[in-house]
Enzyme design. Structure first.
Site, PDB file in Angstrom:
ATOM      1  N   VAL A  22       0.772  -1.007   0.390  1.00 26.54           N
ATOM      2  CA  VAL A  22       0.303  -0.004   0.041  1.00 26.54           C
ATOM      3  C   VAL A  22       0.865   1.284  -0.042  1.00 26.54           C
ATOM      4  O   VAL A  22       0.733   1.933  -1.139  1.00 26.54           O
ATOM      5  CB  VAL A  22      -1.033  -0.856   1.379  1.00 26.54           C
ATOM      6  CG1 VAL A  22      -1.439   1.295   1.427  1.00 26.54           C
ATOM      7  CG2 VAL A  22      -1.701  -1.397   1.408  1.00 26.54           C
ATOM      8  N   THR A  92      -3.141  -4.043   9.456  1.00 27.87           N
ATOM      9  CA  THR A  92      -3.651  -4.506  10.713  1.00 27.87           C
ATOM     10  C   THR A  92      -3.879  -6.015   9.767  1.00 27.87           C
ATOM     11  O   THR A  92      -5.224  -5.983  10.305  1.00 27.87           O
ATOM     12  CB  THR A  92      -4.750  -3.357  10.693  1.00 27.87           C
ATOM     13  OG1 THR A  92      -5.014  -3.915   8.976  1.00 27.87           O
ATOM     14  CG2 THR A  92      -4.276  -2.033  10.785  1.00 27.87           C
ATOM     15  N   THR A 126      -6.755  -0.724   6.813  1.00 34.71           N
ATOM     16  CA  THR A 126      -7.930  -1.104   6.463  1.00 34.71           C
ATOM     17  C   THR A 126      -8.083  -1.417   7.792  1.00 34.71           C
ATOM     18  O   THR A 126      -7.070  -2.199   8.929  1.00 34.71           O
ATOM     19  CB  THR A 126      -8.011  -2.547   6.063  1.00 34.71           C
ATOM     20  OG1 THR A 126      -7.875  -2.058   4.728  1.00 34.71           O
ATOM     21  CG2 THR A 126      -9.827  -3.414   5.888  1.00 34.71           C
ATOM     22  N   CYS A 267      -6.313  -9.621   3.379  1.00 37.12           N
ATOM     23  CA  CYS A 267      -7.663  -9.051   3.112  1.00 37.12           C
ATOM     24  C   CYS A 267      -8.922  -9.547   3.458  1.00 37.12           C
ATOM     25  O   CYS A 267      -9.805  -9.812   4.418  1.00 37.12           O
ATOM     26  CB  CYS A 267      -7.552  -8.086   1.923  1.00 37.12           C
ATOM     27  SG  CYS A 267      -5.801  -7.375   2.085  1.00 37.12           S
ATOM     28  N   ARG A 338       0.564 -14.636   2.335  1.00 33.95           N
ATOM     29  CA  ARG A 338       0.380 -14.310   3.177  1.00 33.95           C
ATOM     30  C   ARG A 338      -0.708 -15.262   3.886  1.00 33.95           C
ATOM     31  O   ARG A 338      -2.476 -15.208   2.549  1.00 33.95           O
ATOM     32  CB  ARG A 338       0.372 -12.521   3.830  1.00 33.95           C
ATOM     33  CG  ARG A 338       0.711 -12.290   4.330  1.00 33.95           C
ATOM     34  CD  ARG A 338       1.528 -11.243   4.690  1.00 33.95           C
ATOM     35  NE  ARG A 338       1.411 -10.230   3.233  1.00 33.95           N
ATOM     36  CZ  ARG A 338       1.063  -8.475   3.642  1.00 33.95           C
ATOM     37  NH1 ARG A 338       0.640  -7.935   4.216  1.00 33.95           N
ATOM     38  NH2 ARG A 338       1.030  -8.055   1.674  1.00 33.95           N
TER      39      ARG A 338
HETATM   40  N1  SAJ Z   1     -10.571 -15.413  -5.409  1.00 29.92           N
HETATM   41  C1  SAJ Z   1     -11.197 -16.671  -5.530  1.00 29.92           C
HETATM   42  N2  SAJ Z   1     -12.853 -16.738  -6.386  1.00 29.92           N
HETATM   43  C2  SAJ Z   1     -12.626 -14.641  -6.311  1.00 29.92           C
HETATM   44  C3  SAJ Z   1     -12.132 -14.230  -6.072  1.00 29.92           C
HETATM   45  C4  SAJ Z   1     -10.640 -13.835  -5.141  1.00 29.92           C
HETATM   46  O1  SAJ Z   1     -11.141 -17.718  -4.555  1.00 29.92           O
HETATM   47  O2  SAJ Z   1     -13.594 -14.961  -7.481  1.00 29.92           O
HETATM   48  C5  SAJ Z   1      -9.545 -16.037  -3.836  1.00 29.92           C
HETATM   49  C6  SAJ Z   1      -8.291 -15.620  -4.526  1.00 29.92           C
HETATM   50  O3  SAJ Z   1      -7.775 -16.448  -5.431  1.00 29.92           O
HETATM   51  C7  SAJ Z   1      -7.566 -14.778  -2.868  1.00 29.92           C
HETATM   52  C8  SAJ Z   1      -7.952 -14.321  -2.080  1.00 29.92           C
HETATM   53  O4  SAJ Z   1      -9.532 -14.848  -2.749  1.00 29.92           O
HETATM   54  O5  SAJ Z   1      -6.887 -16.750  -2.812  1.00 29.92           O
HETATM   55  C9  SAJ Z   1      -8.418 -12.819  -2.409  1.00 29.92           C
HETATM   56  O6  SAJ Z   1      -7.789 -12.524  -3.472  1.00 29.92           O
HETATM   57  P1  SAJ Z   1      -8.600 -11.314  -4.736  1.00 29.92           P
HETATM   58  O7  SAJ Z   1      -7.730 -10.727  -5.575  1.00 29.92           O
HETATM   59  O8  SAJ Z   1      -9.742 -10.883  -4.596  1.00 29.92           O
HETATM   60  O9  SAJ Z   1      -8.212 -10.254  -3.339  1.00 29.92           O
HETATM   61  P2  SAJ Z   1      -6.727  -9.446  -2.472  1.00 29.92           P
HETATM   62  O10 SAJ Z   1      -6.145 -10.053  -1.155  1.00 29.92           O
HETATM   63  O11 SAJ Z   1      -5.132  -9.762  -3.722  1.00 29.92           O
HETATM   64  O12 SAJ Z   1      -7.432  -7.247  -3.022  1.00 29.92           O
HETATM   65  C10 SAJ Z   1      -8.136  -7.618  -1.795  1.00 29.92           C
HETATM   66  C11 SAJ Z   1      -8.925  -6.416  -3.312  1.00 29.92           C
HETATM   67  N3  SAJ Z   1     -10.304  -6.135  -2.257  1.00 29.92           N
HETATM   68  C12 SAJ Z   1     -11.570  -6.375  -3.451  1.00 29.92           C
HETATM   69  O13 SAJ Z   1     -11.457  -7.251  -4.364  1.00 29.92           O
HETATM   70  C13 SAJ Z   1     -12.905  -6.459  -2.822  1.00 29.92           C
HETATM   71  C14 SAJ Z   1      -8.701  -5.089  -2.984  1.00 29.92           C
HETATM   72  O14 SAJ Z   1      -8.874  -3.902  -3.778  1.00 29.92           O
HETATM   73  C15 SAJ Z   1      -7.959  -4.397  -1.414  1.00 29.92           C
HETATM   74  O15 SAJ Z   1      -7.198  -3.344  -1.747  1.00 29.92           O
HETATM   75  C16 SAJ Z   1      -7.528  -5.974  -1.230  1.00 29.92           C
HETATM   76  O16 SAJ Z   1      -7.849  -7.013  -0.738  1.00 29.92           O
HETATM   77  C17 SAJ Z   1      -7.533  -5.275   0.591  1.00 29.92           C
HETATM   78  O17 SAJ Z   1      -5.850  -4.674   0.605  1.00 29.92           O
HETATM   79  O18 SAJ Z   1      -7.849  -5.196   1.446  1.00 29.92           O
END
Ligand code: SAJ
Length: 494
Positions: A22, A92, A126, A267, A338
């Site tokens: 971030v 966090t 967050t 997250c 993570r």
């Molecule tokens: N995942 C699934 N199915 C999906 C989408 C994701 O199983 O359809 C899994 C991914 O493989 C992964 C996990 O969910 O293991 C999270 O991946 P992600 O791409 O959904 O999220 P992050 O953690 O990389 O980023 C999220 C994002 N939040 C949202 O999309 C609402 C990002 O915008 C935030 O800034 C970030 O969390 C954060 O810092 O909170």
């Protein structure tokens, strides 16, 4: 904030506390936008890497922005005292479902010791609703000695999406809340001066805090929904990915999420517990949020159980199973493991004394093999835990020649064509929600009819590709009556 005009052309100074996913892209953006920018992090090796023009995290945009950046990276927290704008971007984490605010409290204490009275403090980390007013402000005031009503405090939750080349920090809309109209105005003006997107002012700090927890909970719940669908559809012999792809053709009111072997990262699986914990303290139980967390938390075990039962079908008992686990990162093409579901699957395989090798090009230090070939040679089953693009190169021939008997595709990465070829090679394939039978069997009726509409002028390239790539056939507008007649005539001849 110096109010007399004579200093207007002097660039304001921004100090960013925490240079991770971030803080670093944000610091580079502030420097690029002309702010005198200090990037502060206690990790000396990270600072040295940044000073050498290298990105401590795998991110092409950061690598590029670091070249010729005026960012001053330092471990010296003294830079906080020079700042007009102080932005806190520390982790966090949640440990055993309980928010751990220690890193934030430590950063807040340091800011309180050094901040100028006129500076604005913005929290990007967050946090659950209430943290800014109930934890950050009292800490800032007691340590700085400034009364709360004289402290400018704002919350602008970060929305960084690691690995996302389109939605970078400068392109993502943001929301901001603050403890006073003055603080809100300053914070909004600041973000509007660096972000090439919309900045929305929220009613207060709590609303801004809740926005972030709600958007990540929304994602966690929707992933839990499709994960549950996947388990049910596996029993019903329906390919859940095809169904989700079909449903996403609806131009409104459907946002596709896809099932997988678990939800990782610091997250999505984590943030809902902020709200669960805070609401619990106020006498409300978030049953739905908890249930979503439980369903997603169970997916690693579901995946390993699927692999074990499929292996039995080809005569490989659990004690003879040698699993090649591909992927430690929590999602594709990021060097971040993570809360990765991979570790959950490793624990489950240890519990059941299942032999396994690990290979992740982003985590060679934590891998047990040095490359894909070596992993295949030492395995009779494959568990794809992360959809790294590096794994797309695996060929059916390689799997066949290395005597791989079962593939558990925990991210449904393989195309129907590849799945078909795998099966023709006698290798069992199972995805999350794409039960062994479904994918290949469904195709034949469609493929015996010439569905290649490529010469029909009304169909877009995407439609045609869509037909080719996904088994969902979609006849859009065939406006030319004669063409339709020709098609029906052809169909009746088959
Ligand atoms: N995942 C699934 N199915 C999906 C989408 C994701 O199983 O359809 C899994 C991914 O493989 C992964 C996990 O969910 O293991 C999270 O991946 P992600 O791409 O959904 O999220 P992050 O953690 O990389 O980023 C999220 C994002 N939040 C949202 O999309 C609402 C990002 O915008 C935030 O800034 C970030 O969390 C954060 O810092 O909170």
């Amino acid at each position: 904030m110096n109010k007399d005009n004579k200093n207007l052309d002097k660039p304001l100074t921004v100090s960013i506390v925490g240079l991770g996913y971030v803080g670093l892209p944000l610091a580079l953006l502030c420097a690029e936008k002309g702010y005198k920018t200090y990037g502060i992090d206690l990790d000396q090796s990270k600072i040295d890497t940044i000073k050498s023009g290298k990105s401590p995290i795998v991110d092409a945009q950061i690598e590029k922005d670091l070249q010729n950046s005026s960012l001053i990276a330092t471990t010296d927290v003294g830079a906080i005292a020079k700042a007009d704008i102080i932005i806190v971007c520390v982790p966090t984490p949640v440990i055993s479902k309980t928010p751990n605010l220690e890193p934030l409290k430590r950063a807040t204490r340091t800011v309180g010791q050094l901040m100028r009275k006129s500076a604005i403090v913005i929290i990007e980390s967050t946090i659950n609703p209430g943290v800014s007013e109930e934890i950050v402000m009292p800490e800032l005031s007691s340590i700085s000695g400034f009364p709360p009503q004289q402290i400018l405090l704002a919350h602008c939750p970060e929305r960084i999406n690691p690995g996302d080349k389109k939605w970078t920090v400068r392109k993502i809309n943001r929301v901001v809340g603050a403890n006073s109209p003055m603080a809100l105005r300053i914070a909004k003006l600041f973000y509007e001066s660096i972000i090439e997107a919309d900045i929305t002012a929220m009613g207060n700090l709590k609303e801004a805090e809740a926005v972030k927890v709600v958007e990540n909970s929304f994602r966690n719940i929707n992933i839990a929904f499709v994960n549950e669908l996947a388990m049910s559809f596996n029993k019903l012999g329906i390919n859940v990915n095809n169904v989700i792809t079909g449903a996403s053709t609806k131009p409104f009111a459907f946002m596709p999420h896809f099932p997988g072997c678990g939800v990782g990262g610091h997250c999505i699986p984590v943030d809902p517990y902020y709200l669960i914990d805070y609401a619990q303290k106020h006498g409300f139980e978030h049953k739905f949020l908890k249930l979503a967390g439980e369903i997603n938390h169970n997916m690693p075990r579901y995946a390993v159980d699927q692999l074990v039962s499929e292996a039995l079908k080809v005569g490989i008992s659990t004690d003879k199973l040698e699993v090649g686990l591909l992927g430690l990162s929590y999602k594709s093409d990021v060097d971040d493991d993570r809360e990765s579901p991979s570790y959950e699957m490793i624990d489950i395989m240890n519990e059941s004394d299942i032999k396994y090798e690990i290979y992740d090009p982003h985590f060679l230090r934590k891998s047990t093999t040095t490359n894909l070939q070596e992993t295949l040679e030492r395995s009779n089953a494959l568990l794809i835990a992360t959809a790294h693009s590096a794994y797309e190169q695996i060929t059916v021939a390689e799997l066949f020649n290395n005597k791989i008997k079962v593939v558990l595709d925990g991210r449904n990465t393989m195309s129907p064509e590849k799945v078909k070829a795998l099966r023709e090679a006698g290798i069992r394939y199972v995805g999350v929600g794409t039960s062994a039978q479904t994918t290949a069997v469904q195709q034949p009726p469609a493929s015996t009819i010439d569905t290649d509409f490529s010469d029909t002028p009304n169909l877009s390239e995407k439609d045609v590709n869509n037909d080719k790539k996904e088994p969902v056939t979609q006849v859009k507008r065939v406006t030319n009556k004669s063409k339709l007649n020709a098609f029906i005539d052809n169909f009746t001849k088959v």
